[in-house]
Design an enzyme around this catalytic site. Structure first.
Site, short mmCIF file in Angstrom:
data_model
loop_
_atom_site.label_atom_id
_atom_site.label_comp_id
_atom_site.label_asym_id
_atom_site.label_seq_id
_atom_site.Cartn_x
_atom_site.Cartn_y
_atom_site.Cartn_z
CE1 TYR A 1 -3.69 -2.45 0.24
CE2 TYR A 1 -2.67 -3.23 2.27
CZ TYR A 1 -3.59 -3.38 1.26
OH TYR A 1 -4.44 -4.47 1.27
CG ASN B 1 -9.85 1.28 -0.65
OD1 ASN B 1 -10.33 0.17 -0.40
ND2 ASN B 1 -8.54 1.48 -0.76
CG HIS C 1 -12.82 -8.68 -0.12
ND1 HIS C 1 -12.62 -8.39 -1.46
CD2 HIS C 1 -11.76 -8.14 0.55
CE1 HIS C 1 -11.48 -7.73 -1.59
NE2 HIS C 1 -10.94 -7.57 -0.38
CG HIS D 1 -9.96 -2.46 -4.35
ND1 HIS D 1 -10.39 -2.56 -3.05
CD2 HIS D 1 -11.01 -2.76 -5.14
CE1 HIS D 1 -11.65 -2.92 -3.06
NE2 HIS D 1 -12.06 -3.05 -4.31
CB SER E 1 -3.30 -3.89 -3.66
OG SER E 1 -4.54 -4.41 -3.22
NE ARG F 1 -5.79 -9.44 -0.01
CZ ARG F 1 -5.96 -8.96 1.22
NH1 ARG F 1 -6.86 -8.03 1.46
NH2 ARG F 1 -5.21 -9.38 2.22
C1 DQA Z 1 -7.71 -2.77 -0.49
C2 DQA Z 1 -7.70 -4.26 -0.86
C3 DQA Z 1 -8.48 -5.06 0.18
O1 DQA Z 1 -8.48 -6.45 -0.18
C4 DQA Z 1 -7.85 -4.92 1.54
O2 DQA Z 1 -8.59 -5.62 2.50
C5 DQA Z 1 -7.63 -3.52 1.93
C6 DQA Z 1 -7.20 -2.55 0.92
C7 DQA Z 1 -6.80 -1.97 -1.45
O3 DQA Z 1 -6.87 -0.73 -1.39
O4 DQA Z 1 -6.04 -2.54 -2.22
O5 DQA Z 1 -7.72 -3.17 3.09
O6 DQA Z 1 -9.02 -2.29 -0.61
#
Ligand code: DQA
Length: 139
Positions: A22, A72, A78, A98, A100, A109
């Site tokens: 992140y 986000n 999920h 997201h 990521s 995910r």
């Molecule tokens: C997220 C991806 C999610 O799977 C994860 O639980 C997060 C961050 C992302 O910004 O990539 O907390 O939303």
């Protein structure tokens, strides 16, 4: 334009958690950068780790004339049917973001219960995804 940026569970830890995934910037730093890029727009930022508070913020947005919500939801993405229903209960378009690339990570995910009620999804572009999401409203 007027945008509401909502970050959900654990996003307050951005810059301190899983930096390889992140990044090293805090959420405040990311939000400042978003506001700088979108200087002609009104940007409102909200973060909560509590599912019901996120739902309430989405509900409240209905009376605040936002052009779009950039969301986000973190891990709530999920499995939170409550946030899904909150999105469906307002007329404001929502873009799911997201940082990521959730499709290149753990299998759980890859499922989003939110995407079906969102205008679109942006994943894998780091914090730039929030800005790309807002810019999508201008095209
Ligand atoms: C997220 C991806 C999610 O799977 C994860 O639980 C997060 C961050 C992302 O910004 O990539 O907390 O939303």
């Amino acid at each position: 334009m007027k945008f509401l940026f909502i970050n959900g569970v654990n996003l307050n830890m951005t810059g301190r958690r899983e930096r390889g995934v992140y990044g090293t910037r805090t959420l405040d730093e990311i939000n400042s950068s978003i506001a700088g890029h979108l200087h002609g727009d009104e940007c409102v930022f909200y973060q909560s780790n509590i599912e019901g508070e996120l739902c309430s913020r989405i509900h409240a947005a209905a009376d605040e004339k936002f052009d779009g919500i950039i969301l986000n939801a973190g891990a709530f993405t999920h499995y939170s049917y409550a946030i899904r229903d909150a999105i469906a209960s307002v007329d404001i378009p929502v873009v799911e973001v997201h940082m990521s690339n959730v499709h290149a990570r753990e299998p759980f995910r890859r499922t989003s219960v939110l995407s079906e009620v969102c205008r679109g999804v942006i994943a894998g572009f780091g914090a730039a995804g929030y800005i790309l999401a807002a810019q999508s409203f201008k095209l």
